[in-house]
Design a protein around this motif. Structure first.
Motif, PDB file in Angstrom:
ATOM      1  N   ASN A  59      21.707 -63.560  34.714  1.00 51.98           N
ATOM      2  CA  ASN A  59      21.146 -64.062  33.451  1.00 51.98           C
ATOM      3  C   ASN A  59      19.892 -64.896  33.654  1.00 51.98           C
ATOM      4  O   ASN A  59      18.838 -64.589  33.083  1.00 51.98           O
ATOM      5  CB  ASN A  59      22.221 -64.839  32.688  1.00 51.98           C
ATOM      6  CG  ASN A  59      21.707 -65.402  31.372  1.00 51.98           C
ATOM      7  OD1 ASN A  59      20.958 -66.375  31.353  1.00 51.98           O
ATOM      8  ND2 ASN A  59      22.126 -64.815  30.268  1.00 51.98           N
ATOM      9  N   PRO A  60      19.907 -65.976  34.452  1.00 54.68           N
ATOM     10  CA  PRO A  60      18.689 -66.771  34.610  1.00 54.68           C
ATOM     11  C   PRO A  60      17.568 -66.039  35.336  1.00 54.68           C
ATOM     12  O   PRO A  60      16.385 -66.274  35.051  1.00 54.68           O
ATOM     13  CB  PRO A  60      19.162 -67.999  35.409  1.00 54.68           C
ATOM     14  CG  PRO A  60      20.421 -67.587  36.069  1.00 54.68           C
ATOM     15  CD  PRO A  60      21.057 -66.595  35.149  1.00 54.68           C
ATOM     16  N   THR A  63      16.024 -63.590  32.738  1.00 51.97           N
ATOM     17  CA  THR A  63      15.372 -64.379  31.688  1.00 51.97           C
ATOM     18  C   THR A  63      14.091 -65.014  32.210  1.00 51.97           C
ATOM     19  O   THR A  63      13.072 -65.044  31.515  1.00 51.97           O
ATOM     20  CB  THR A  63      16.315 -65.487  31.170  1.00 51.97           C
ATOM     21  OG1 THR A  63      17.551 -64.902  30.761  1.00 51.97           O
ATOM     22  CG2 THR A  63      15.691 -66.203  29.987  1.00 51.97           C
ATOM     23  N   THR A  64      14.129 -65.513  33.443  1.00 51.85           N
ATOM     24  CA  THR A  64      12.935 -66.108  34.060  1.00 51.85           C
ATOM     25  C   THR A  64      11.823 -65.076  34.201  1.00 51.85           C
ATOM     26  O   THR A  64      10.648 -65.367  33.938  1.00 51.85           O
ATOM     27  CB  THR A  64      13.274 -66.696  35.443  1.00 51.85           C
ATOM     28  OG1 THR A  64      14.257 -67.721  35.294  1.00 51.85           O
ATOM     29  CG2 THR A  64      12.038 -67.276  36.101  1.00 51.85           C
ATOM     30  N   LEU A  89      12.644 -71.526  35.272  1.00 49.54           N
ATOM     31  CA  LEU A  89      14.025 -71.558  35.752  1.00 49.54           C
ATOM     32  C   LEU A  89      14.673 -72.915  35.476  1.00 49.54           C
ATOM     33  O   LEU A  89      15.861 -72.986  35.128  1.00 49.54           O
ATOM     34  CB  LEU A  89      14.068 -71.246  37.254  1.00 49.54           C
ATOM     35  CG  LEU A  89      15.466 -71.062  37.871  1.00 49.54           C
ATOM     36  CD1 LEU A  89      16.216 -69.931  37.176  1.00 49.54           C
ATOM     37  CD2 LEU A  89      15.348 -70.773  39.370  1.00 49.54           C
ATOM     38  N   ILE A  92      15.504 -72.911  31.731  1.00 47.99           N
ATOM     39  CA  ILE A  92      16.578 -71.960  31.430  1.00 47.99           C
ATOM     40  C   ILE A  92      17.926 -72.485  31.897  1.00 47.99           C
ATOM     41  O   ILE A  92      18.936 -72.354  31.198  1.00 47.99           O
ATOM     42  CB  ILE A  92      16.278 -70.599  32.089  1.00 47.99           C
ATOM     43  CG1 ILE A  92      15.082 -69.924  31.397  1.00 47.99           C
ATOM     44  CG2 ILE A  92      17.497 -69.679  32.039  1.00 47.99           C
ATOM     45  CD1 ILE A  92      14.515 -68.764  32.172  1.00 47.99           C
ATOM     46  N   THR A  93      17.955 -73.099  33.080  1.00 48.66           N
ATOM     47  CA  THR A  93      19.209 -73.620  33.636  1.00 48.66           C
ATOM     48  C   THR A  93      19.822 -74.666  32.719  1.00 48.66           C
ATOM     49  O   THR A  93      21.027 -74.623  32.415  1.00 48.66           O
ATOM     50  CB  THR A  93      18.964 -74.232  35.028  1.00 48.66           C
ATOM     51  OG1 THR A  93      18.435 -73.228  35.898  1.00 48.66           O
ATOM     52  CG2 THR A  93      20.264 -74.762  35.619  1.00 48.66           C
ATOM     53  N   ASN A  96      20.738 -72.988  29.086  1.00 47.49           N
ATOM     54  CA  ASN A  96      21.933 -72.144  29.101  1.00 47.49           C
ATOM     55  C   ASN A  96      23.192 -72.994  28.981  1.00 47.49           C
ATOM     56  O   ASN A  96      24.137 -72.628  28.262  1.00 47.49           O
ATOM     57  CB  ASN A  96      21.988 -71.318  30.392  1.00 47.49           C
ATOM     58  CG  ASN A  96      21.093 -70.102  30.337  1.00 47.49           C
ATOM     59  OD1 ASN A  96      20.583 -69.746  29.273  1.00 47.49           O
ATOM     60  ND2 ASN A  96      20.888 -69.465  31.469  1.00 47.49           N
ATOM     61  N   GLN A 141      24.326 -71.841  38.536  1.00 47.32           N
ATOM     62  CA  GLN A 141      22.913 -71.652  38.210  1.00 47.32           C
ATOM     63  C   GLN A 141      22.041 -72.741  38.838  1.00 47.32           C
ATOM     64  O   GLN A 141      20.877 -72.494  39.164  1.00 47.32           O
ATOM     65  CB  GLN A 141      22.739 -71.595  36.696  1.00 47.32           C
ATOM     66  CG  GLN A 141      23.436 -70.394  36.085  1.00 47.32           C
ATOM     67  CD  GLN A 141      23.163 -70.210  34.606  1.00 47.32           C
ATOM     68  OE1 GLN A 141      22.488 -71.016  33.977  1.00 47.32           O
ATOM     69  NE2 GLN A 141      23.694 -69.142  34.034  1.00 47.32           N
TER      70      GLN A 141
END
Length: 283
Positions: A59-60, A63-64, A89, A92-93, A96, A141
């Motif tokens: 996922n990350p 997405t990144t 990143l 996003i971390t 999420n 993550q």
């Protein structure tokens, strides 16, 4: 049976408690139940899956890559000089974890009505278990983030500082914020089910109102003022400033975030305690 034996109850269920009371003492007595729910959520995430925990990395990573192409190369949004991959990143971390906690806690009453209707336990056990179960996903993550972070650190492209030590506090603030908002929405969705769909849409919009894919320093005028009072702004800016050495961070931003988050927690506690007394009549 004598009167002395008839009244030796191990548990007394009553509704006469303060609306501001989180009743953490009782929650602590049910810590084994919290552990059971955390284990259930974690195991169910991988049940009948092929890749298992690898999904938390996929996922990350993807997405990144999307953010790098769209916002970094096409839109050319600023990252305050930080490596783009690491900048996205980092955002996003954190995002999420917050969004997953909020989405999950916002439907606690409706999703667990069958359990609540059969057995008594402190209702706060359920949202707290959600917050803790998502901490394990955040840990996975964060491991990915640290791998990329150390790569750029050895390249000399980031300048971390002592604010890194505040990371556990930042995560705790996000958890409390998600818990407070989640309790508000979970209480409201017992009567107004369509709020759940509105919340899902609202969370997507909220991400763009939070410095996840851009730095707060790129905002001007009224947008900068609004962002200053966004509880997540201080958290995200502090995290990026601590680990990447960039951003428009000031301690006052974190103080404002903390105050607003605890106000929201207080409001969520009042609404949650009020609704839990009779939610089975409306859910």
């Amino acid at each position: 049976m004598s009167d002395s034996h008839k009244h030796q109850w191990t548990e007394t269920i009553e509704s006469s408690h303060s609306l501001l009371d989180l009743n953490l003492k009782e929650v602590w007595r049910y810590k084994d139940l919290v552990y059971m729910f955390v284990k259930r959520d974690f195991v169910s995430s991988f049940k009948q899956t092929i890749l298992g925990p690898i999904w938390f990395f996929i996922n990350p990573i993807f997405t990144t890559i999307v953010y790098l192409v769209v916002f970094g190369n096409i839109a050319k949004l600023s990252t305050d000089g930080a490596p783009k991959i690491l900048f996205y990143l980092a955002g996003i971390t954190l995002w999420n974890y917050f969004s997953t906690c909020l989405n999950s806690t916002s439907n606690v009453f409706t999703a667990n009505a069958s359990i609540f209707g059969k057995v008594y336990f402190p209702r706060l056990v359920m949202p707290i278990s959600i917050v803790f179960s998502n901490l394990m996903k955040l840990g996975v993550q964060m491991a990915l983030f640290l791998v990329v972070f150390f790569y750029y650190l050895f390249q000399g492209e980031v300048q971390p500082n002592w604010w890194i030590l505040a990371t556990p506090f930042l995560i705790a603030l996000m958890a409390i914020f998600a818990l407070g908002l989640g309790m508000i929405f979970s209480s409201l969705t017992t009567k107004y089910r369509d709020l759940q769909m509105l919340l899902s849409f609202g969370i997507s919009l909220y991400m763009y109102a939070t410095p996840v894919i851009y730095p707060a320093s790129s905002l001007k005028g009224i947008f900068k003022t609004i962002a200053f009072y966004n509880p997540l702004t201080g958290i995200f800016e502090c995290f990026k400033y601590a680990w990447l050495g960039v951003g428009d961070f000031s301690p006052m931003m974190l103080i404002i975030s903390t105050v607003i988050i605890f106000i929201i927690l207080a409001i969520g506690t009042v609404i949650f305690n009020k609704v839990e007394k009779g939610f089975m009549d409306t859910v």
